[in-house]
Design a protein around this motif. Sequence first.
Motif, PDB file in Angstrom:
ATOM      1  N   UNK A   1       0.793  -1.244   0.000  1.00 40.04           N
ATOM      2  CA  UNK A   1       0.000   0.000   0.000  1.00 40.04           C
ATOM      3  C   UNK A   1       0.820   1.287   0.000  1.00 40.04           C
ATOM      4  N   UNK A   2       2.031   1.274   0.570  1.00 39.67           N
ATOM      5  CA  UNK A   2       2.794   2.527   0.663  1.00 39.67           C
ATOM      6  C   UNK A   2       3.557   2.829  -0.633  1.00 39.67           C
ATOM      7  N   UNK A   3       3.468   1.938  -1.612  1.00 41.03           N
ATOM      8  CA  UNK A   3       4.308   2.112  -2.811  1.00 41.03           C
ATOM      9  C   UNK A   3       3.585   2.904  -3.894  1.00 41.03           C
ATOM     10  N   UNK A   4       4.261   3.931  -4.395  1.00 38.70           N
ATOM     11  CA  UNK A   4       3.732   4.754  -5.490  1.00 38.70           C
ATOM     12  C   UNK A   4       4.766   4.825  -6.593  1.00 38.70           C
ATOM     13  N   UNK A   5       4.277   4.992  -7.811  1.00 37.49           N
ATOM     14  CA  UNK A   5       5.185   5.109  -8.951  1.00 37.49           C
ATOM     15  C   UNK A   5       5.155   6.535  -9.459  1.00 37.49           C
ATOM     16  N   UNK A   6       6.319   7.038  -9.848  1.00 38.51           N
ATOM     17  CA  UNK A   6       6.389   8.398 -10.396  1.00 38.51           C
ATOM     18  C   UNK A   6       6.451   8.307 -11.903  1.00 38.51           C
ATOM     19  N   UNK A   7       5.502   8.930 -12.556  1.00 38.38           N
ATOM     20  CA  UNK A   7       5.532   8.996 -14.018  1.00 38.38           C
ATOM     21  C   UNK A   7       6.723   9.867 -14.415  1.00 38.38           C
ATOM     22  N   UNK A   8       7.334   9.632 -15.597  1.00 43.60           N
ATOM     23  CA  UNK A   8       8.472  10.479 -15.979  1.00 43.60           C
ATOM     24  C   UNK A   8       8.035  11.948 -16.064  1.00 43.60           C
ATOM     25  N   UNK A   9       8.908  12.845 -15.579  1.00 41.66           N
ATOM     26  CA  UNK A   9       8.544  14.272 -15.536  1.00 41.66           C
ATOM     27  C   UNK A   9       8.284  14.808 -16.948  1.00 41.66           C
ATOM     28  N   UNK A  10       9.159  14.437 -17.891  1.00 39.24           N
ATOM     29  CA  UNK A  10       8.969  14.892 -19.281  1.00 39.24           C
ATOM     30  C   UNK A  10       8.995  13.658 -20.171  1.00 39.24           C
ATOM     31  N   UNK A  11       7.878  12.947 -20.295  1.00 44.93           N
ATOM     32  CA  UNK A  11       7.904  11.688 -21.050  1.00 44.93           C
ATOM     33  C   UNK A  11       8.231  11.903 -22.518  1.00 44.93           C
ATOM     34  N   UNK A  12       9.005  10.969 -23.073  1.00 47.96           N
ATOM     35  CA  UNK A  12       9.301  11.038 -24.506  1.00 47.96           C
ATOM     36  C   UNK A  12       8.030  10.723 -25.287  1.00 47.96           C
ATOM     37  N   UNK A  13       7.852  11.344 -26.454  1.00 46.47           N
ATOM     38  CA  UNK A  13       6.733  10.929 -27.291  1.00 46.47           C
ATOM     39  C   UNK A  13       6.964   9.489 -27.750  1.00 46.47           C
ATOM     40  N   UNK A  14       5.901   8.839 -28.180  1.00 48.42           N
ATOM     41  CA  UNK A  14       5.919   7.410 -28.517  1.00 48.42           C
ATOM     42  C   UNK A  14       7.070   7.029 -29.458  1.00 48.42           C
ATOM     43  N   UNK A  15       7.259   7.800 -30.539  1.00 51.28           N
ATOM     44  CA  UNK A  15       8.280   7.450 -31.543  1.00 51.28           C
ATOM     45  C   UNK A  15       9.682   7.564 -30.939  1.00 51.28           C
ATOM     46  N   UNK A  16       9.921   8.612 -30.151  1.00 54.41           N
ATOM     47  CA  UNK A  16      11.240   8.800 -29.537  1.00 54.41           C
ATOM     48  C   UNK A  16      11.497   7.707 -28.496  1.00 54.41           C
ATOM     49  N   UNK A  17      10.427   7.298 -27.820  1.00 51.65           N
ATOM     50  CA  UNK A  17      10.566   6.218 -26.837  1.00 51.65           C
ATOM     51  C   UNK A  17      11.026   4.948 -27.540  1.00 51.65           C
TER      52      UNK A  17
END
Length: 378
Positions: free
Chosen positions: A281-297
């Motif tokens: 329950x105490x675990x959270x995930x951080x989304x990337x601050x500046x996610x790459x667009x799909x193609x760059x990913x």
Amino acid sequence: MKNKPALLGGLTIKEFLCDYWQKKPLLIRQAVPGFKGLLTPQQLIELSCMEDAQARLVKQSRGGWQLAHGPFDPDEMAKLRGKWTVLVQGVNHVLPEAAELLKRFDFIPHARLDDLMVSYAPKGGGVGPHFDAYDVFLLQGVGHRRWQISTQDDRSLIPDAPLRILQNFHVEQEWILEAGDMLYLPPHCGHNGIAEDDCMTYSIGFRTPAYQELGEQFLVYLQDRICIDGVYADPDLKTQTHPSEIGSDMLHQVGRAIRQVRWDDEDVANFLGSYLSEPKPHIYFDAPAKPLPRARFEQALQTRGIALDLKTQMLCRGSTVFINGDSYPVGKGSYRALRELADKRQLSAAAKLTHEAVELLYEFYLDGYIELASSKRR
Ligand code: SIN
Ligand code: CO
């Protein structure tokens, strides 16, 4: 995986599983030769003071045992004197080296692994004689710990103590462990670890879920999936002497309807995968601050590869992958690559990926469940 890993002394994995796992204790001298530990006492204390720390502080005085839960105050920690020990759970969720250490225990399925707990105690510190309900490998870091063990059946505990301390502990064997030595204990083996000097112990713990808990959670899982046709009907209703009584006809009709609830191995597998990969329950995930667009990913995927976030739990079965409590049925080609990611917690840039796998990986990346390799770890 080597057949005879140094970790198990001279034993093969098969011998260890056959003769010791869940059966009897095993002392392995120099299981991890040259092991100096992964963090200093001060770093562990800092972890125990962090906001989401799963930490405990155990103090022992003439008055008995005291237990406190973190996060702790650094100033209070600096004032500690006498016999005490601090224990921090989930160190593998914050320290990449700890996650690497756990890979040495890959001969046990990931579904059984709980986490890495690290303790620090000055001379005399410990948590007292007790038993745990799960399997544990106790790997010694810096310093020395005297381990006393007992296979006694008497599991009575000191009443009203804040932590579980065996009332009558009869030492059967004892050893002093130094850095790199390791002690395996099966569930319910009594043990008492006493710091001989400034001492850090790394506990690789496994989960042994109770059937009651699994059964209850399986029913929760099933409630969204059952499908029972029809509604209650009583066209042949008979008069009854006591209108308040539930009649046998009603009882049997409803009993027959409920017996239509069915499940198969696939339901059990889906439940297990979701339940066992569910973060605590105490675990959270951080989304990337500046996610790459799909193609760059996708480009980055093919040049850098990816790794699971340290907190991610990923399991597989059949053609379904489970990640942090969610399940994804996938095609064969995708399954092979994603299973490789789950097995090794990383996937090289050279891995062959289907369009479906890339799509899913992008979703996991946006959720903060995976990260591109060689980017700076949190
Ligand atoms: C410790 O590291 O002090 C305690 C570990 C255990 O007894 O399970
Ligand atoms: Co224990």
